[in-house]
Design a protein around this motif. Structure first.
Motif, mmCIF file in Angstrom:
data_model
loop_
_atom_site.group_PDB
_atom_site.id
_atom_site.type_symbol
_atom_site.label_atom_id
_atom_site.label_comp_id
_atom_site.label_asym_id
_atom_site.label_seq_id
_atom_site.Cartn_x
_atom_site.Cartn_y
_atom_site.Cartn_z
ATOM 1 N N SER A 83 11.365 23.762 -6.139
ATOM 2 C CA SER A 83 12.067 24.736 -5.314
ATOM 3 C C SER A 83 12.015 26.123 -5.954
ATOM 4 O O SER A 83 11.727 27.129 -5.291
ATOM 5 N N GLN A 116 18.041 23.910 3.483
ATOM 6 C CA GLN A 116 16.961 23.681 4.434
ATOM 7 C C GLN A 116 17.508 22.895 5.614
ATOM 8 O O GLN A 116 18.265 21.956 5.442
ATOM 9 N N ASP A 117 17.108 23.284 6.822
ATOM 10 C CA ASP A 117 17.579 22.598 8.025
ATOM 11 C C ASP A 117 16.887 21.249 8.185
ATOM 12 O O ASP A 117 15.899 20.947 7.511
ATOM 13 N N PRO A 153 12.991 19.152 0.173
ATOM 14 C CA PRO A 153 13.741 20.321 0.631
ATOM 15 C C PRO A 153 13.911 21.398 -0.427
ATOM 16 O O PRO A 153 13.760 21.167 -1.625
ATOM 17 N N MET A 154 14.270 22.563 0.082
ATOM 18 C CA MET A 154 14.602 23.688 -0.780
ATOM 19 C C MET A 154 16.079 23.610 -1.169
ATOM 20 O O MET A 154 16.913 23.063 -0.451
ATOM 21 N N GLY A 170 13.173 21.105 8.534
ATOM 22 C CA GLY A 170 12.360 21.576 7.418
ATOM 23 C C GLY A 170 12.307 23.078 7.264
ATOM 24 O O GLY A 170 11.763 23.584 6.276
ATOM 25 N N ARG A 171 12.891 23.821 8.203
ATOM 26 C CA ARG A 171 12.837 25.280 8.099
ATOM 27 C C ARG A 171 13.904 25.790 7.125
ATOM 28 O O ARG A 171 14.984 25.215 7.011
ATOM 29 N N TYR A 172 13.568 26.875 6.448
ATOM 30 C CA TYR A 172 14.507 27.471 5.504
ATOM 31 C C TYR A 172 14.219 28.960 5.377
ATOM 32 O O TYR A 172 13.145 29.448 5.770
ATOM 33 N N SER A 228 23.518 27.152 9.529
ATOM 34 C CA SER A 228 22.096 27.326 9.251
ATOM 35 C C SER A 228 21.870 28.761 8.827
ATOM 36 O O SER A 228 22.526 29.682 9.322
ATOM 37 N N VAL A 250 18.813 29.876 9.212
ATOM 38 C CA VAL A 250 17.581 30.130 9.960
ATOM 39 C C VAL A 250 17.864 30.702 11.341
ATOM 40 O O VAL A 250 17.233 31.658 11.777
ATOM 41 N N GLN A 283 8.429 27.179 7.046
ATOM 42 C CA GLN A 283 8.444 25.764 7.392
ATOM 43 C C GLN A 283 8.216 24.955 6.127
ATOM 44 O O GLN A 283 7.156 25.039 5.506
ATOM 45 N N GLY A 284 9.212 24.188 5.745
ATOM 46 C CA GLY A 284 9.110 23.378 4.547
ATOM 47 C C GLY A 284 8.882 21.919 4.875
ATOM 48 O O GLY A 284 8.726 21.529 6.034
#
Length: 765
Positions: A386, A333-334, A354-355, A337-339, A267, A269, A348-349
């Protein structure tokens, strides 16, 4: 070169099974069996055979070298030692990064001496000899036998996690080395942390600097067998600097043939993100189930194009190309949703949108994104969304984004190409106005609003120097900027893309303004030499001038010379022909490109100038549209024979089967499109140029359950010329058809001939 047994078996399967075009065949065909992941791992293709799923955030695979140009993916086919199995890597690039969290199984004493000052500095002290005869790779799976330790290593993956399986001999000194300071090429490790959570779980973090100027990565891993451990920390002298080293040494006993599994996730993040990724995507110790799921994901991608051919080698090249075309861009992106954004802050995505990262736009705008716009247009829209978000977070859409870092690599501002091409094809599931604003921003930049985390020394590299020709001189002076001619030619194309968007959105002022900028290529045409040539700030031509000369990344061109770059006017071929004196003069000049000696001059000729036919360089992207330019001046048979020459002579089913860097799918995308029989010369103009189809039949499975079938009559190795074409039953007299013709579904029937014909010489309306 040697071929492993698995590749031979796959080729035999291809010869026996073939591929079909009916839905029943499509449901049962194992397209992954036609892929040879070792294509491009030799020569200078810079691909890797590691285990990953399409666009995977993690790429577990073998690392065979650390230093040098051919270490870009961490693996090089000619090497005979494996350092271990890292979890991150690039594919097909000309620069390297990553090689993070290298894991190596060991038996006996664990040797971790620093070897960086030794002659064999590409290989760690604990590296093992291996042979290709005991190595296997297929989509989503990699295996090898490590001779030094008598351990069989196997890898598979999901989007964010890796699953390792190691078969050990009997020993009371089995174990692993988790090497945190290992990295590909000359990266600088700034921070490294490792923590043993319990007797089967570890987590780690590292920050290093290289191509990505700040790369943070977190790691979480679970082992199927309890271990004892030791953390080894010291420092080493690397050139003029002192660097830390950090390795985790794990130990346990094994019985003969005992299998030890490792689940791992990464990750950008945080630790929590890596742990969540692992728990969500790898809840069980099911190696075979994970392997089969990965293979199915690849089959779901590969079945989008079905080819019929008796040539097993060409089938393998095609499906390996389609495989490589889905490595990048990579998920970034995890699962929650976080990236990490371009401001290097956590965002927070949307888990459903996703990114992505690893956008090699200078390469991929030419063929990869046009290919994706055909077989998966919604995925291409996701890439654009993205990139727009990246521009909002960082202040500017990146030219080459590497894990939320502006690398400043390459030239142009090709987000304009992606947006214009998607828009003109009717794919607009993104904020069009924001996309348009982003294009204007990169075309007329200033430094305000750029993310404060971006080092100021990067500013000249992450942003174009369009100010020269838009404000001061009206062109890019070669005494004011490096690679001035190449930059200006690409700016002119990108500005044409912006003019198309401006006109569509009713911005008449900018439509006219950027249409004018699109003619900027005319400033560099020297009527005396009839090449695009550098011009200084006083309006004088660069002297001395030699069109064969190249000084890598330090002359008026970019990874090329005047011979190759003088043709980069894809948006106005008619205008270029006029500059050259009309169609006959244009054809004569174009012929000279392919007939000239391939000799280069200069002390540091760019290694990227490769795959030569005369001075045409297929091994690098600026040449990729040139073979189709004959179609625009009534010589389609020349396009057909030259495309055939490239397809037959510059792509092979072998480790050195690519004539240049794969470049994140671009080299393969060119093959995929051209082997089907067409190519998009100018992204932004939804028109395809007909070339030389390679296969007996191609079925494109499109959105909305539609199909487009290209059926070839009298196809053979010698019948490389087109005699006639019928599109949906009607004669096609010109060597062009539209994107709508294709995506609406239908049939194109092409009859081939052993000699050139008059087909396609009719002028376009």
């Amino acid at each position: 070169m040697k071929q492993n047994l698995w590749v031979i078996i796959c080729l035999a399967m291809g010869l026996l099974g073939g591929t079909g075009c009916t839905s029943s065949v499509n449901k049962t065909t194992d397209y992954a069996a036609y892929v040879n992941p070792f294509i491009g791992t030799g020569g200078h293709g810079h691909t890797h055979p590691g285990a990953m799923v399409p666009h995977g955030m993690i790429q577990p695979g073998p690392d065979t070298r650390i230093h040098g140009w051919d270490a870009c993916s961490g693996y090089y086919y000619e090497d005979t030692k494996i350092n271990g199995f890292a979890h991150t890597r690039l594919s097909g690039t000309g620069c390297a990064d990553f090689g993070d969290f290298l894991l190596m199984p060991t038996v006996g004493e664990q040797h971790i001496a620093y070897v960086g000052e030794k002659e064999d500095s590409n290989h760690c002290d604990y590296a093992s000899v291996f042979s290709h005869e005991r190595e296997q790779a297929e989509p989503g799976y990699y295996a090898v036998f490590l001779d030094r330790y008598r351990v069989r290593a196997e890898l598979t993956a999901t989007e964010r996690t890796a699953l390792h399986r190691y078969t050990f001999p009997a020993s009371d000194r089995s174990g692993f080395i988790l090497d945190l300071d290992y990295a590909i090429q000359e990266q600088t490790n700034q921070q490294m942390e490792v923590e043993v959570v319990n007797e089967t779980t570890v987590r780690a973090y590292k920050r290093n600097v290289w191509w990505a100027y700040r790369q943070d990565l977190y790691f979480y891993a679970e082992f199927s067998k309890p271990f004892s451990y030791e953390v080894s920390r010291d420092t080493v002298r690397v050139g003029t600097r002192t660097e830390p080293r950090c390795k985790l040494l794990l130990n346990f006993s094994t019985a003969e043939g005992e299998q030890v599994l490792v689940k791992a996730a990464v990750s950008s993040v945080g630790y929590e993100g890596a742990e969540k990724n692992l728990k969500a995507e790898m809840p069980a110790w099911d190696f075979e189930g994970t392997r089969q799921a990965a293979r199915q994901k690849w089959n779901d991608i590969l079945k989008k194009i079905d080819i019929r051919t008796t040539d097993a080698g060409q089938r393998t090249i095609f499906y390996t190309g389609l495989y490589h075309a889905h490595f990048s861009p990579n998920l970034f992106q995890d699962v929650d949703g976080r990236y990490l954004g371009m401001d290097l802050e956590v965002h927070q995505g949307d888990v459903n949108d996703p990114m992505y990262s690893i956008f090699s736009l200078w390469d991929t705008f030419r063929a990869l994104h046009p290919l994706v716009s055909i077989i998966d247009p919604h995925q291409n829209e996701a890439y654009i969304r993205s990139l727009i978000r990246k521009g909002t977070e960082g202040g500017l859409v990146p030219k080459w984004d590497c894990v939320a870092n502006y690398t400043g690599c390459m030239i142009g501002y090709h987000i304009a190409s992606l947006v214009a091409d998607a828009y003109t094809k009717g794919y607009r599931n993104f904020d069009v106005k924001e996309a348009y604003k982003a294009c204007l921003r990169v075309a007329e930049y200033d430094t305000t609003g750029i993310a404060p985390v971006v080092p100021r020394w990067l500013y000249p590299y992450i942003m174009p120097v369009a100010r020269y020709y838009k404000n001061e001189w009206g062109y890019v002076p070669c005494d004011k900027d490096n690679e001035a001619v190449a930059k200006a030619l690409e700016y002119a194309y990108d500005d044409w893309c912006i003019s198309i968007l401006a006109e569509a959105l009713g911005d008449t002022a900018n439509a006219g303004k950027y249409a004018g900028f699109a003619k900027g290529y005319e400033n560099y045409f020297d009527p005396e030499t009839r090449f695009m040539r550098g011009k200084d700030s006083e309006g004088k031509w660069r002297v001395p001038f030699d069109p064969r000369r190249s000084t890598h990344r330090a002359d008026d061109y970019c990874e090329g010379n005047a011979y190759q770059w003088s043709w980069f006017v894809p948006h106005d071929i008619e205008g270029l022909a006029a500059l050259l004196g009309g169609e006959e003069a244009f054809v004569g000049k174009l012929d000279s490109l392919f007939m000239a000696s391939s000799e280069m001059t200069g002390e540091e000729v760019s290694a990227d100038i490769s795959g030569l036919i005369g001075q045409y360089a297929h091994g690098n992207e600026p040449s990729h549209h040139i073979t189709h330019m004959y179609n625009y001046v009534g010589r389609p048979w020349r396009t057909q024979e030259l495309v055939d020459s490239v397809l037959q002579n510059l792509y092979f089913n072998a480790p050195d089967g690519l004539s240049g860097n794969e470049d994140c799918g671009q080299m393969s995308a060119w093959y995929i499109l051209n082997s089907m029989g067409f190519y998009q010369v100018c992204p932004g103009k939804p028109v395809y140029s007909v070339g030389r189809p390679l296969f007996d039949e191609v079925t494109l499975r499109l959105a909305g359950d539609k199909t487009f079938v290209i059926r070839i009559h009298h196809n053979s190795r010698t019948n490389k010329y087109i005699k006639s074409v019928r599109l949906n039953g009607k004669p096609l007299e010109v060597p062009f058809f539209t994107h709508d013709d294709l995506v609406c579904g239908g049939t194109m029937e092409i009859t081939m001939s052993p000699v050139p014909t008059a087909w396609g010489t009719r002028k376009r309306n």
